[in-house]
Design a protein around this motif. Structure first.
Motif, PDB file in Angstrom:
ATOM      1  N   ILE A  73      81.866  96.083  45.567  1.00 21.97           N
ATOM      2  CA  ILE A  73      82.159  97.055  44.517  1.00 21.97           C
ATOM      3  C   ILE A  73      82.970  96.423  43.392  1.00 21.97           C
ATOM      4  CG2 ILE A  73      83.319  99.248  44.038  1.00 21.97           C
ATOM      5  CD1 ILE A  73      82.682 100.135  46.848  1.00 21.97           C
ATOM      6  N   ASN A  74      83.794  95.478  43.751  1.00 22.35           N
ATOM      7  CA  ASN A  74      84.634  94.822  42.751  1.00 22.35           C
ATOM      8  C   ASN A  74      83.815  94.011  41.750  1.00 22.35           C
ATOM      9  OD1 ASN A  74      87.167  94.288  41.634  1.00 22.35           O
ATOM     10  ND2 ASN A  74      87.361  92.369  42.745  1.00 22.35           N
ATOM     11  N   LYS A  75      82.588  93.639  42.126  1.00 14.28           N
ATOM     12  CA  LYS A  75      81.706  92.898  41.225  1.00 14.28           C
ATOM     13  C   LYS A  75      81.054  93.801  40.185  1.00 14.28           C
ATOM     14  CE  LYS A  75      82.212  88.969  43.479  1.00 14.28           C
ATOM     15  NZ  LYS A  75      82.865  87.781  42.866  1.00 14.28           N
ATOM     16  N   ILE A  76      81.095  95.096  40.418  1.00 14.51           N
ATOM     17  CA  ILE A  76      80.466  96.057  39.506  1.00 14.51           C
ATOM     18  C   ILE A  76      81.405  96.319  38.329  1.00 14.51           C
ATOM     19  CG2 ILE A  76      79.571  98.413  39.328  1.00 14.51           C
ATOM     20  CD1 ILE A  76      78.900  98.248  42.289  1.00 14.51           C
ATOM     21  N   PRO A  77      80.896  96.454  37.105  1.00 19.89           N
ATOM     22  CA  PRO A  77      81.764  96.756  35.946  1.00 19.89           C
ATOM     23  C   PRO A  77      82.622  97.991  36.179  1.00 19.89           C
ATOM     24  CG  PRO A  77      79.550  96.187  35.213  1.00 19.89           C
ATOM     25  CD  PRO A  77      79.489  96.268  36.709  1.00 19.89           C
ATOM     26  N   LYS A  78      83.830  97.980  35.632  1.00 19.14           N
ATOM     27  CA  LYS A  78      84.779  99.071  35.864  1.00 19.14           C
ATOM     28  C   LYS A  78      84.244 100.402  35.346  1.00 19.14           C
ATOM     29  CE  LYS A  78      88.919  96.186  35.811  1.00 19.14           C
ATOM     30  NZ  LYS A  78      90.248  95.950  35.179  1.00 19.14           N
TER      31      LYS A  78
END
Length: 477
Positions: A73-78
């Motif tokens: 999830i951290n790889k997905i844009p904020k």
């Protein structure tokens, strides 16, 4: 005598067979379907009817650990993570673990404990807007350079004072915040007391940046407990926002004694003078950046900067008067900040020639000079900038009184100039550029020229190789 016997049947040619009737065709097709094997039962059992309210498909993300799923999830844009929090309760909780910064607009969200449970890993919290009790039915939004809020009818100055949360409530909220955010690194708060700061300092040992609005000398008594504090911003008496806050020399001395590891310090609407600035320079020996905004300093405060031996950046913003007239101050401060690299003046009054001369003499070692929307910066005042002997970067914006000859008379003395940016200076004209000034432009590493909307120098000089002789690039705007 004739004999009639039985006529022998002759063989029928395949091409002359009788055509079957429609009834026979239908009957043969029906018999063929009835004799075909039924479909395998396993296909029927693998595709059961799906209900509209519940699916029987397994959730394959359950095979992943929380740490692995957090990494994905951290790889997905904020901007898209908030949508993922709506997938299920687990993803909602994991999304909250990734949020590091929050700006609270509803104090009840903090006081009820919901903020801590929703976002357990916060390291940056801004509570200023939450400390203001906004009018729910008001459509008037007031934007100040320090804070934005909705107001009701009447004077907003008195409204702010009347609708701030009391100090006791703010202190209780800070205590709950400290208990739930042990890794807190930056805090922005208003109308707190020294007790509230002490509660945070005892628990949040990693806090490095603190911003206090409506600050006073008494509040600063609790600031010394922050052992690792490196960045501090104090907002005291600000015209049109807070009128009963006072940071004087006493507060500056308390600050200097308690925060000896400061690297950046910003004073907004603070009073004080030579003694307070001197104490900061002597105690905070790691101080590298000092910003003074809309100050109410006493006469002679500028001389206290001589004790900031490691100061690299001095920034003055919205100062109606930098210091009071002192004809002999310039010679006294000459070269007193040898480590200074950047001088930034923004929205300041520069009409006092003696004060500007003293400031330039003090900062003569600066390599980067910025004048942005400063009033009174004409050719006479700008000529004092010849005191800077090793300037590499000059940025001018909104200096409407400065002319092309005034600019030329100074920058031709700077033999190390590499970067020049001139924006929105309407009295600097392309037609007044001399051959000497044009030759200087051609040797620059970076050149941004937009003094007015009619300027066409950048496009006309592209063919001459400007920005390429002994340089790296040319920036056209």
């Amino acid at each position: 005598m004739s004999f009639r016997g039985k006529k022998e049947s002759s063989p029928v040619s395949p091409l002359k067979k009788r055509r079957a009737s429609w009834s026979e065709l239908w009957l043969n097709h029906h018999n063929l379907l009835s004799s075909s094997p039924p479909p395998p039962l396993q296909f029927q059992s693998l595709t059961p009817p799906i209900s509209n309210s519940k699916t029987l498909l397994p959730d394959l993300t359950l095979l992943l650990s929380d740490l692995t799923l957090l990494t994905i999830i951290n790889k997905i844009p904020k901007s898209q993570r908030k949508i993922l929090s709506l997938v299920c309760k687990r993803w909602f909780k994991l999304h909250g673990c990734l949020v590091r910064s929050i700006k609270v607009s509803d104090w009840e969200f903090l006081a009820s404990g919901k903020m801590i449970s929703r976002f357990p890993n916060l390291d940056t919290v801004d509570l200023v807007s939450g400390c203001l009790i906004s009018q729910p039915n008001s459509g008037v939004l007031l934007n100040h350079r320090l804070v934005s809020f909705t107001v009701g009818l009447g004077s907003y100055q008195s409204w702010i004072e009347e609708n701030l949360l009391c100090v006791e409530m703010v202190d209780i909220g800070l205590s709950k915040l400290a208990d739930g955010c042990l890794n807190l690194r930056k805090l922005v708060v208003t109308n707190t007391s020294e007790l509230g700061l002490l509660n945070v300092a005892e628990v949040c040992l990693r806090l490095q940046e603190l911003e206090l609005h409506k600050c006073s000398d008494t509040v600063l008594l609790g600031i010394g407990a922050f052992e690792n504090l490196q960045i501090l911003r104090l907002v005291g008496n600000v015209d049109g926002l807070c009128s009963n806050s006072l940071v004087s020399d006493i507060g500056l001395m308390i600050l200097a004694q308690g925060c000896k590891r400061l690297v950046k310090l910003e004073l907004v609407g603070c009073e004080g003078g030579f003694d307070g600035v001197k104490e900061i320079g002597e105690c905070c020996q790691m101080l590298e950046e000092f910003t003074v905004c809309d100050h109410k300093m006493d006469s002679g405060w500028l001389e206290g900067l001589r004790y900031c031996e490691n100061l690299k950046t001095l920034k003055l913003v919205s100062c109606k008067k930098i210091d009071y007239d002192n004809a002999g101050l310039g010679e006294c401060l000459s070269g007193c900040c040898p480590a200074l690299e950047r001088l930034h003046l923004e929205k300041c009054q520069l009409r006092d020639k003696n004060t500007v001369k003293a400031l330039f003499k003090m900062c003569e070692a600066a390599r980067e000079i910025v004048f942005q929307d400063c009033w009174g910066l004409d050719n006479d005042i700008f000529s004092l900038a010849t005191a800077f002997g090793r300037v590499k970067l000059l940025y001018l914006e909104g200096c409407s009184l400065l002319t092309t000859p005034g600019l030329e008379s100074v920058i031709l003395h700077w033999h190390e100039l590499e970067h020049l940016k001139v924006v929105s200076c309407k009295n600097i004209k392309d037609s007044e550029i001399s051959p000497s000034l044009s030759a200087l432009f051609s040797a620059l590493v970076e050149f941004q020229w937009r003094p007015d909307t009619r300027s066409h120098l950048s496009s006309s000089l592209m063919e001459t190789g400007i920005g390429k002789k002994g340089s790296k690039f040319f920036k056209k705007t």
